[in-house]
Structures are given as C-alpha cells and as structure tokens.
Design an enzyme around this catalytic site. Structure first.
Site, PDB file in Angstrom:
ATOM      1  CG  ASP A 123      34.688  45.412  36.973  1.00 47.24           C
ATOM      2  OD1 ASP A 123      34.505  45.601  38.180  1.00 47.24           O
ATOM      3  OD2 ASP A 123      35.816  45.328  36.468  1.00 47.24           O
ATOM      4  CB  CYS A 196      38.393  46.866  44.168  1.00 42.18           C
ATOM      5  SG  CYS A 196      38.240  45.067  44.208  1.00 42.18           S
ATOM      6  CB  SER A 471      41.287  45.785  34.504  1.00 45.02           C
ATOM      7  OG  SER A 471      40.994  46.241  35.802  1.00 45.02           O
TER       8      SER A 471
END
Length: 562
Positions: A123, A196, A471
């Site tokens: 991220d 992910c 998120s």
C-alpha cells in the site's frame, strides 16, 4: 533527454581513491567501478506477504543490470502492510509512505547513484517509490511485486475480503462465528506472496505506477511468484541502464498528461480512495498542484466510467484483469481519453505500448457503453465539507441518497467500541473525526469501522463520514478525507450528536442540516482537542502535516514549509 557521452562517475575521480578502496572491499572491481552505479531498493522483508518474494525478483533485476553493462548496488527496506489495524499503531500507516520515500532519498544522496530500481508491492511502498523517484529525478524504474493469486476455499476462488466479515464478527458478534471454518479459511485464502488479490490500495497503486509509465507494461497484473514476473524484472534491469545512458528522468515520464492518464485509470478500474491522497502527494512533489489536483480528479471522474468489475466492485481478481489484457488493455479501451504521447520506462510512448495491447475478455474489460458504473470516484461538497471522497461502486444503491442522525466519535477506538457493544442502529450516520493528517495524527486508515459494520450487516443501512482515510478493501457507504479536518476547525468538528446529515451522492452533496447561525455560534465556542501524541514521529504530523488535498504528508519543500 539526451544520450550520455560516457560512463564517467564521481567514484572515478582521483580524489575518490578512498571510496574506491571501500567499494573493492565489497567485491567490486575496476570494471564494475567504470559502469553506471545503480541503486536497487529491495523491500523484501518478513513484515508483509506482498514483499516476501522480492529477494528472487531483485536477483532477476540484478541479472538484467549486469547483462546491460551496469553495476547493481542493493540496499534494503520493508513492506508496509500493518498488523496494527484499528489500533493506535495504525496511525503510522500514512506516515510510513513518507518515511519510505525519505529512506530512498537519503540512501541515494549518500551514495551518488546514477539511477534507481525500486522494488515494491504494498500500500505505502509503491506511492513512496513514486514520491522518491520524483524527488530524486534520476533515471528510475519501479518494479512491482505483482498481485497475489486468488485462493481456493470449498471449490471457489476467494481472497481476504471473503474472510473479513467473519474475522470482524469474532469481535462484534462472536456467538455467530464458526471458528473452525474461520481457521480453515486462513489456511487457503492467501496461497502465496503478492499484494492481496483484489483492488485494494496496493493493487490500485501498482496499476497507477504502470499507467504513469514508471513500470513496464503488464507489470501491475503479473502474478507474484511467477516466471513472468521474473522475466519482467530482468527486463527492468536492462531498461534502467538504457534510461541512464539516454538520460531519461522521472520528470520526462511523469508529465501532467501522464498524471491525467493515471487518474483516468484510477476511475476506470474502480480503484481505492487512498490513491487520491497518494496522487495528490505526487502532484505536490512535482509542483503540479495548480493543474493536477482534486478538482481535476473530480472532473475526470465524471467523464470516466468504471469498466472493470474487480473485487470489491465486482466478482473478479487482479489475475483475471491481467489475463483479460491488463492495464494496457484498459488504457486501450479508454481510447481518446488517454494521452498517447508520454514516454515510458520501456522506451516507447504510451500510445506505442497501447498499440500492442490485446483485450481478451469483454466482461472483465468492458466497452465504455457497458460499464460497471457510469462514473469513477466521487468528490462531495457541502457545508459539512469543502471536499470529501467516496467510492460509489462499493455502495448499495439504497444508500446513495440518505438522511440520518449523526453519531459522533472523537477517535477510531471509541467508535469501534460503540459498534462492538451494538450501540449503533440502522439509519445512523457515524461521524468519526480527529483522524485527519494533523488530528490522527497522520491521516488514520479507519477501515476497521466499515469491517465492523459489514460483520453486523449494517453496511446497507449506516454510513460513515470521517476526516480519516479508508482502505481499498472496504465495502459500504464510507465518505472519507473530509476537509478541512476537525483538528483544523472544519465543520466536521462542529457536528453534535443527533444532528441530521444528508448524503446525496448523485448531487455530490454532503450537508449538515443545521442553520448557519447555529454553526457560527458553535464555531465561536469551538476548541480543538488536545494532541493525541506528545513524542515521536507523529508529533511532526500533529504540528505540520499538509491537508489531504495536498497529499497529507510533511511540507518537504520551501513552498509549503513556511
């Protein structure tokens, strides 16, 4: 841009004998010292699944550099996927981006590299590397670690988002949880390394890096751990030597037109809202905020449909997007909305790369007339916020226009406690404040709030409004990055428990249904909350962080430091 005349480096100067001796102690010989010295930040670590395969990726990059006649010089980093979700430590999440960028800056300045290869997946690492590339402005290639493949659970493809409702329910409604089933899911949801498998912040930023031209075509959707990724990494090693030889810098690649392309891709892939903050931070770093700003993101979103049904905006995963044609295919589908002229790290223009793209699945990369959603991310305005960001593709249509009573919380922790104790009712509008860049401090990711609501099936009847960020995993009506933030005296600081709030996504409106006179009186008597932290790194953010509309980082140039 212009071809370099020779391979002379500062290390070859007579007065640098001392440093040549130290380099020879490492194992570099005179042949190596006559080549370009290329810094490689290998962010392998055991802190994040997205980075555990990067040793092998780095070796492939090194091989490519040696093949092309450069000298690789490796240095370390770490993966920024936080364990401290919903805890005080999660307030370090956004600041970690700036720390990682400073790490690259510091090492590069200390060691006088001719160019950089920055290797990352997660991220904050990818936007950190974009910031570092822009700041250093020496030839740079960003090698993306790629997405994780989807897992298999009871004969279907799954990812982390399939576990989350049950995981959060362990805290909000433990009696409803089959713990054996949850544990069984943990064994198979993440089959290997990589970001992910859904369109969270990590994969959104990988896609943006490729769209900007800072990563090789296909890199963003090439699955982690694959031979294809290693071949791309080797090509990147060869590419950086050519970029140095031709003196192609990030400023030649990340132009305003390239930034517009990246913003188009953000909307077209249904990317996460955190990418807005990172793009604005990059624009600020490049001195482009007069042109590439939140207003432009809003404008392009109105003219760019979401055309890829990638989770959480649809049923597919990043590996499916890659097989369907990847980011180059999405850019090809956008047609004239994409600027073809910017150069990219493979030496071709955006248009040249798009010519070679193939769209192999019309359901995954849809025609513009058959979108997943007619527009991209929304920016809301009203008396409650000068600006706020929302991702409409993950919100039930029934929640696009709602009015409800405010439930006000001064911290992420107090809000989580209230949901855990079932003190939130259908129809409530949660107002979570003092989690912005200065109030958090650090612009807290308050994603766990949405996770809790999903676990209690409240995500289709309750909304969340926050000056924090959320998120890319989140589903439900979350409105984030509210500016001005509460710590700066924004209207969100003046909301009282029970005030009526109207959310109207089609109208891009966010209104507190309180009279101007009442708000003026509240503002007259308002006092900011005392600082949440009094020592350490976060005190810098509490004192001087930039607003979310400028990227929520520290003021690292004289224009914004005053």
């Amino acid at each position: 841009m212009g071809k370099k005349e020779n391979y002379t480096h500062v290390l070859l100067k007579p007065e640098m004998a001392r440093m040549r001796a130290l380099s020879k102690a490492i194992g570099y010989d005179n042949e190596d010292l006559h080549r370009f010295r290329i810094g490689i930040q290998n962010t392998w670590s055991e802190t994040a699944a997205g980075h555990t395969h990067l040793k092998q990726v780095t070796e492939a990059v090194r091989a490519g550099i040696w093949q092309a006649g450069g000298t690789p010089i490796e240095f370390g980093g770490y993966g920024g996927c936080p364990i401290a979700l919903g805890m005080n430590g999660h307030r370090y999440d956004t600041p970690s981006r700036d720390i990682m960028a400073m790490d690259v800056e510091t090492c590069s300045e200390l060691h006088s590299f001719d160019g950089l290869v920055l290797i990352s997946s997660c991220d904050k690492n990818v936007p950190a590397h974009l910031l570092a590339a822009a700041r250093m402005n020496i030839p740079t290639v960003i090698v993306l670690g790629g997405p994780m493949g989807s897992g298999r659970f009871r004969f279907r493809n799954v990812d982390m988002s399939d576990l989350d409702p049950f995981s959060w329910a362990c805290e909000t409604d433990p009696a409803s949880v089959n713990y054996d089933s949850v544990e069984e899911m943990t064994e198979c949801l993440c089959p290997g390394p990589g970001a992910c498998a859904l369109m969270g912040t990590a994969n959104t930023m990988q896609c943006i890096s490729e769209a900007l031209g800072m990563s090789l075509p296909g890199n963003a959707t090439t699955v982690a751990g694959s031979g294809s990724l290693l071949r791309l990494a080797k090509q990147a090693g060869r590419a950086i030597v050519r970029l140095i030889d031709e003196d192609v810098k990030p400023s030649d690649i990340i132009t305003p037109e390239a930034m517009e392309n990246a913003i188009r891709i953000l909307h077209a892939i249904g990317g996460g809202t955190n990418a807005v903050v990172h793009l604005l931070a990059l624009s600020h770093e490049l001195g482009m905020l007069d042109r590439v700003n939140l207003q432009l993101i809003e404008k392009l979103g109105m003219d760019t449909p979401c055309i890829t049904p990638i989770k959480p905006s649809g049923p597919y995963h990043l590996e499916d997007l890659g097989e369907a044609g990847g980011i180059q295919g999405v850019m090809k589908r956008l047609g004239e909305k994409i600027h073809p002229s910017p150069v990219t790290v493979n030496g071709k223009t955006v248009g040249g790369n798009i010519e070679e793209a193939r769209i192999r699945n019309e359901e995954i990369i849809r025609p513009l007339e058959n979108p997943v959603f007619s527009e991209g991310l929304y920016v809301l305005h009203g008396n409650l916020a000068d600006s706020a960001v929302v991702r409409p593709t993950v919100i039930a249509k029934s929640m696009h226009q709602v009015t409800g009573p405010a439930r006000v919380f001064e911290s992420m922790e107090s809000c989580l406690d209230a949901i855990r104790l079932h003190k939130i009712n259908p129809g409530d509008i949660i107002v979570l404040r003092y989690e912005g860049p200065k109030g958090g401090p650090g612009l807290t990711d308050v994603f766990k709030i949405m996770g809790y609501l999903v676990s209690l099936n409240l995500h289709e009847s309750c909304a969340v409004i926050s000056d924090g960020k959320v998120s890319g995993f989140a589903k439900g009506p979350f409105i984030c990055q509210v500016t001005p933030e509460a710590a700066e005296g924004g209207t969100i600081a003046l909301v009282h428990e029970g005030d009526a709030i109207c959310i109207d996504l089609p109208a891009r409106s966010l209104e507190l249904l309180v009279s101007d006179a009442e708000l003026a009186e509240r503002r007259r008597t308002w006092k900011p909350n005392p600082p949440r932290v009094t020592k350490g790194l976060l005190t810098l953010y509490a004192k001087s962080a930039l607003p979310a509309t400028m990227g929520a980082g520290l003021p690292l140039n004289l224009d914004t430091a005053e």
